[in-house]
Motif scaffolding. Structure first.
Motif, PDB file in Angstrom:
ATOM      1  N   ASN A   1       0.807  -1.220   0.000  1.00  0.00           N
ATOM      2  CA  ASN A   1       0.000   0.000   0.000  1.00  0.00           C
ATOM      3  C   ASN A   1       0.849   1.283   0.000  1.00  0.00           C
ATOM      4  O   ASN A   1       0.348   2.359   0.305  1.00  0.00           O
ATOM      5  CB  ASN A   1      -0.962   0.002   1.195  1.00  0.00           C
ATOM      6  N   THR A   2       2.141   1.153  -0.353  1.00  0.00           N
ATOM      7  CA  THR A   2       3.034   2.309  -0.357  1.00  0.00           C
ATOM      8  C   THR A   2       3.603   2.536  -1.746  1.00  0.00           C
ATOM      9  O   THR A   2       4.011   1.594  -2.425  1.00  0.00           O
ATOM     10  CB  THR A   2       4.192   2.098   0.644  1.00  0.00           C
ATOM     11  N   LEU A   3       3.622   3.813  -2.171  1.00  0.00           N
ATOM     12  CA  LEU A   3       4.159   4.201  -3.469  1.00  0.00           C
ATOM     13  C   LEU A   3       5.368   5.102  -3.253  1.00  0.00           C
ATOM     14  O   LEU A   3       5.280   6.113  -2.557  1.00  0.00           O
ATOM     15  CB  LEU A   3       3.104   4.957  -4.282  1.00  0.00           C
ATOM     16  N   TYR A   4       6.493   4.718  -3.834  1.00  0.00           N
ATOM     17  CA  TYR A   4       7.734   5.485  -3.764  1.00  0.00           C
ATOM     18  C   TYR A   4       7.959   6.109  -5.139  1.00  0.00           C
ATOM     19  O   TYR A   4       8.073   5.383  -6.129  1.00  0.00           O
ATOM     20  CB  TYR A   4       8.910   4.576  -3.415  1.00  0.00           C
ATOM     21  N   ILE A   5       8.027   7.439  -5.198  1.00  0.00           N
ATOM     22  CA  ILE A   5       8.206   8.124  -6.481  1.00  0.00           C
ATOM     23  C   ILE A   5       9.607   8.708  -6.543  1.00  0.00           C
ATOM     24  O   ILE A   5      10.028   9.460  -5.655  1.00  0.00           O
ATOM     25  CB  ILE A   5       7.155   9.227  -6.679  1.00  0.00           C
TER      26      ILE A   5
ATOM     27  N   ALA B   1      -3.570  13.363  -1.184  1.00  0.00           N
ATOM     28  CA  ALA B   1      -3.918  13.139   0.223  1.00  0.00           C
ATOM     29  C   ALA B   1      -3.222  11.912   0.802  1.00  0.00           C
ATOM     30  O   ALA B   1      -3.106  11.781   2.026  1.00  0.00           O
ATOM     31  CB  ALA B   1      -5.434  12.996   0.382  1.00  0.00           C
ATOM     32  N   ASP B   2      -2.726  11.020  -0.050  1.00  0.00           N
ATOM     33  CA  ASP B   2      -2.016   9.824   0.412  1.00  0.00           C
ATOM     34  C   ASP B   2      -0.529  10.072   0.657  1.00  0.00           C
ATOM     35  O   ASP B   2       0.165   9.204   1.176  1.00  0.00           O
ATOM     36  CB  ASP B   2      -2.160   8.696  -0.624  1.00  0.00           C
ATOM     37  N   VAL B   3      -0.024  11.243   0.276  1.00  0.00           N
ATOM     38  CA  VAL B   3       1.398  11.540   0.414  1.00  0.00           C
ATOM     39  C   VAL B   3       1.749  11.723   1.886  1.00  0.00           C
ATOM     40  O   VAL B   3       1.133  12.524   2.599  1.00  0.00           O
ATOM     41  CB  VAL B   3       1.799  12.777  -0.412  1.00  0.00           C
ATOM     42  N   VAL B   4       2.752  10.965   2.343  1.00  0.00           N
ATOM     43  CA  VAL B   4       3.191  11.037   3.739  1.00  0.00           C
ATOM     44  C   VAL B   4       4.577  11.652   3.877  1.00  0.00           C
ATOM     45  O   VAL B   4       4.978  12.053   4.969  1.00  0.00           O
ATOM     46  CB  VAL B   4       3.167   9.639   4.414  1.00  0.00           C
TER      47      VAL B   4
ATOM     48  N   GLN C   1       1.144   6.632   0.904  1.00  0.00           N
ATOM     49  CA  GLN C   1       0.701   5.384   1.529  1.00  0.00           C
ATOM     50  C   GLN C   1      -0.804   5.414   1.684  1.00  0.00           C
ATOM     51  O   GLN C   1      -1.378   6.388   2.191  1.00  0.00           O
ATOM     52  CB  GLN C   1       1.372   5.202   2.877  1.00  0.00           C
ATOM     53  N   LYS C   2      -1.432   4.331   1.242  1.00  0.00           N
ATOM     54  CA  LYS C   2      -2.875   4.173   1.418  1.00  0.00           C
ATOM     55  C   LYS C   2      -3.138   3.616   2.802  1.00  0.00           C
ATOM     56  O   LYS C   2      -2.429   2.731   3.264  1.00  0.00           O
ATOM     57  CB  LYS C   2      -3.433   3.196   0.382  1.00  0.00           C
ATOM     58  N   SER C   3      -4.149   4.139   3.432  1.00  0.00           N
ATOM     59  CA  SER C   3      -4.541   3.638   4.741  1.00  0.00           C
ATOM     60  C   SER C   3      -5.079   2.221   4.610  1.00  0.00           C
ATOM     61  O   SER C   3      -5.795   1.909   3.651  1.00  0.00           O
ATOM     62  CB  SER C   3      -5.615   4.541   5.358  1.00  0.00           C
ATOM     63  N   THR C   4      -4.717   1.375   5.543  1.00  0.00           N
ATOM     64  CA  THR C   4      -5.213  -0.021   5.507  1.00  0.00           C
ATOM     65  C   THR C   4      -6.501  -0.188   6.286  1.00  0.00           C
ATOM     66  O   THR C   4      -7.048  -1.265   6.334  1.00  0.00           O
ATOM     67  CB  THR C   4      -4.152  -0.984   6.066  1.00  0.00           C
TER      68      THR C   4
END
Length: 127
Positions: A25-29, A68-71, A123-126
């Motif tokens: 559920n995590t995206l690294y750009i 909104a998913d950016v941490v 990261q998307k909330s689980t």
């Protein structure tokens, strides 16, 4: 689950990287510059930062994520004295979201017209 996202750039194959990598559920750009079809877009820190963030919005959406998913956000600046201009553009996108942030002063990039690069983690909330 591991999924890669590319732009088709010759550099991705040559250097061996992806524009973005999703693990669960995590995206690294990867660090992204203000490069457009006709070269570097903008000649100042605000314009380049804003262009990059718009470009990264597309990368996020293509992977099923949103601002909104950016941490975490990392801004690499070739002139740290211009942090307020880059920060203004960043705040327009992330003012209410408030991810963690690093402002990093770097040496010039390969193309000296590039003033800013931005790297994101989303990261998307689980729950």
């Amino acid at each position: 689950m591991r999924k890669t996202f590319g732009t088709g750039s010759v550099w991705e194959q040559k250097v061996g990287y992806s524009r973005a990598v999703q693990v669960d559920n995590t995206l690294y750009i990867s660090a992204t510059a203000a490069s457009g079809e006709d070269g570097v877009v903008g000649a100042d820190f605000y314009t380049q930062t804003r262009f990059i963030l718009d470009k990264l919005g597309t990368v996020l959406a293509d992977a099923g994520f949103d601002y909104a998913d950016v941490v975490q956000s990392k801004l690499y600046l070739t002139d740290i004295s211009q942090w307020e201009e880059a920060g203004r553009a960043h705040g327009e996108v992330f003012g209410e979201i408030r991810p963690s942030l690093a402002l990093v002063h770097v040496l010039p990039f390969l193309d000296p017209k590039m003033l800013v690069e931005i790297e994101l983690v989303a990261q998307k909330s689980t729950s």
